[in-house]
Design an enzyme around this catalytic site. Structure first.
Site, short mmCIF file in Angstrom:
data_model
loop_
_atom_site.label_atom_id
_atom_site.label_comp_id
_atom_site.label_asym_id
_atom_site.label_seq_id
_atom_site.Cartn_x
_atom_site.Cartn_y
_atom_site.Cartn_z
N HIS A 112 0.78 -1.11 -0.14
CA HIS A 112 -0.02 -0.13 0.04
C HIS A 112 0.81 1.23 0.08
O HIS A 112 0.28 2.37 0.12
CB HIS A 112 -0.75 0.05 1.02
CG HIS A 112 -1.82 -1.11 1.22
ND1 HIS A 112 -2.78 -1.29 0.11
CD2 HIS A 112 -2.33 -1.94 2.15
CE1 HIS A 112 -3.83 -2.41 0.19
NE2 HIS A 112 -3.21 -2.65 1.31
N ASP A 151 -2.99 -10.48 -2.63
CA ASP A 151 -3.42 -10.20 -1.50
C ASP A 151 -4.94 -9.70 -1.31
O ASP A 151 -5.46 -9.03 -2.51
CB ASP A 151 -2.60 -8.83 -0.91
CG ASP A 151 -2.86 -8.55 0.36
OD1 ASP A 151 -2.04 -8.66 1.44
OD2 ASP A 151 -3.86 -7.51 0.83
N HIS A 153 -6.52 -7.17 -0.48
CA HIS A 153 -6.58 -5.88 -0.58
C HIS A 153 -6.09 -5.38 -1.85
O HIS A 153 -4.79 -5.93 -2.10
CB HIS A 153 -6.19 -5.01 0.66
CG HIS A 153 -6.70 -5.44 1.94
ND1 HIS A 153 -6.46 -6.35 2.71
CD2 HIS A 153 -7.68 -4.87 2.73
CE1 HIS A 153 -7.18 -6.38 3.77
NE2 HIS A 153 -7.90 -5.41 3.85
N ASP A 240 -4.60 -12.73 3.11
CA ASP A 240 -5.96 -12.40 3.94
C ASP A 240 -7.27 -12.89 2.98
O ASP A 240 -8.40 -12.15 3.25
CB ASP A 240 -5.94 -10.80 4.21
CG ASP A 240 -5.24 -10.01 3.33
OD1 ASP A 240 -4.76 -10.40 2.12
OD2 ASP A 240 -4.82 -8.90 3.43
#
Length: 440
Positions: A112, A151, A153, A240
């Site tokens: 991120h 991931d 996200h 995740d």
């Protein structure tokens, strides 16, 4: 003694001295349970398995990847530097053929972290994979690199850094941004003017299972990789998407991760997110490790795994099929898209961005200008406002022509420090970094 089919190198860095809070899901236990599970399975007794310690890297690789404001030491810790160093160490081992595959099981994560970084967002401050790519390009002259981000996200920071670089194919599979942080990663996000179609996003619906992820791999990602022909494949191996993760809403399993890893066949995997510390990470990491090593992983299953309970609906399957068709069309039409784009934007492409630092609670405003150049990918300038800082950032790309190079240095020399707290130049072509500061 049992023998792994592939020579596999591991780096295990739990970062004992860094956490957001003692009970925060992004803490050292994320890896400690995995290490215990690996030892319990006797994996360290296999031949062809090697564990390495990270070498501390030259900070210049960080500064040629990020504009750290006000500087690296003020926003990050030694743990962040070691995590980034781990990816470079494992890349060295793979490139030297000391091992065939590498897995950096590290924290803190990094995907991120954008080109400009003021601190922690999404538990990330600097981007480990992007720094490794900078190293690979500089030291090994690697031409074509693919990053597959699995991931849950969206890998918005990695996307931002390679937005205008067609030598880096970035594909992100993630939970739809309408339902999950960071709220980005839609199919219309396809790259900058010099790299249209080299950023591809698959926003998957909540409760996508193994079936959906593997469908995307087989019917979209592998065909595109076959056409792109990367010199190296990197997997941002966030975990995740697991059905037990407390922060997300997906139904991926350890078996699914292992199968995806085996079929994707990355040269290097790097741990990103994954916050089901006891129920998921030990099993998923073990599945990935076994798949990379070429060891049978069919017996690796979570104690509570229930295939029927986790099966995705026919509606989700149909949605994912249409999604893959749509994204593949974007890939196939990228040259036509680029042609039409250049007719519309003849000199510069400008985009405004608002970037929220969720962990720290502040907002950054950016104005980015990308020069449309017929000789190279084009000079990039960014004006950024955040907290009490106003930054003017200049990036000269790896493939810069003489004109863009000269323009970048001229902008750096003539920009008035009265108007900015920081004027920063990244010269990726010549591996140079310069900064002017006015902190009054």
């Amino acid at each position: 003694m049992q023998r792994a089919q592939n020579k596999l190198g591991l780096i295990l860095f739990p970062a004992f001295d860094w956490r957001i809070t003692p009970t925060h899901p992004e803490r050292e236990e994320r890896l400690l349970y995995t290490i215990d599970q690996i030892e319990e399975e006797g994996f360290f007794d296999y031949e062809n398995v090697f564990v390495f310690n990270p070498e501390i890297i030259d900070e210049k690789y960080i500064n040629l990847t990020h504009f750290c404001v006000p500087n690296f030491d003020s926003i990050a810790t030694i743990s962040h530097k070691i995590a980034a160093s781990s990816t470079i160490t494992i890349a060295k081992k793979v490139m030297s053929k000391e091992v065939e595959k590498g897995f950096a099981l590290i924290r803190p994560p990094g995907h991120h972290a954008h080109r400009i970084t003021y601190g922690d967002r999404g538990f990330c401050i600097i981007n480990n994979e992007a720094i490794m790519v900078e190293y690979l390009k500089r030291e090994y002259r690697i031409k074509k690199i693919a990053i597959i981000d699995t991931d849950c996200h969206h890998g918005d920071g990695t996307q931002d850094i390679f937005w205008n670089d067609k030598d880096v194919l970035f594909i992100s599979l993630h939970q739809d941004g309408r339902t999950l942080y960071p709220g980005s990663g839609f199919t219309n996000e396809i790259g900058g003017p010099a790299a249209l179609g080299y950023t591809l996003n698959l926003p998957l619906p909540p409760y996508t299972s193994d079936e959906g992820f593997l469908y995307c791999l087989e019917n979209l990602i592998l065909p595109i990789l076959e056409e792109f022909k990367p010199d190296i494949i990197i997997n941002s191996a966030g975990q995740d998407n697991h059905y037990s993760d407390p922060l997300t809403n997906m139904n991926f399993s350890a078996q699914g991760y292992a199968k995806l890893t085996e079929r994707l066949n990355p040269h290097i995997s790097v741990l990103e997110g994954g916050y089901s510390v006891e129920s998921a990470l030990p099993y998923v990491n073990l599945g990935i490790i076994f798949a990379l090593a070429g060891i049978d992983y069919s017996n690796i299953k979570e104690p509570d795994y229930d295939f029927e309970k986790l099966r995705q609906s026919p509606k989700i399957s149909e949605y994912i099929k249409r999604l893959c068709e749509n994204v593949y069309t974007i890939w196939k039409n990228k040259e036509q898209t680029a042609h039409e784009f250049k007719k519309k934007y003849q000199k510069y492409y400008t985009r405004k961005k608002s970037i929220y630092y969720d962990t720290m609670g502040f907002l950054e405003q950016q104005l980015e200008n990308i020069k449309i150049c017929n000789k190279c990918s084009g000079l990039i300038t960014i004006e950024s406002r955040c907290l009490n800082y106003r930054v003017f950032a200049i990036t000269i790309p790896h493939d810069a022509c003489d004109e863009c190079c000269d323009e970048g240095y001229k902008l750096f020399a003539t920009s008035d420090p009265v108007n900015f707290s920081h004027i920063i130049l990244q010269d990726k072509k010549n591996f140079e970094f310069y900064k002017k500061e006015n902190l009054k």
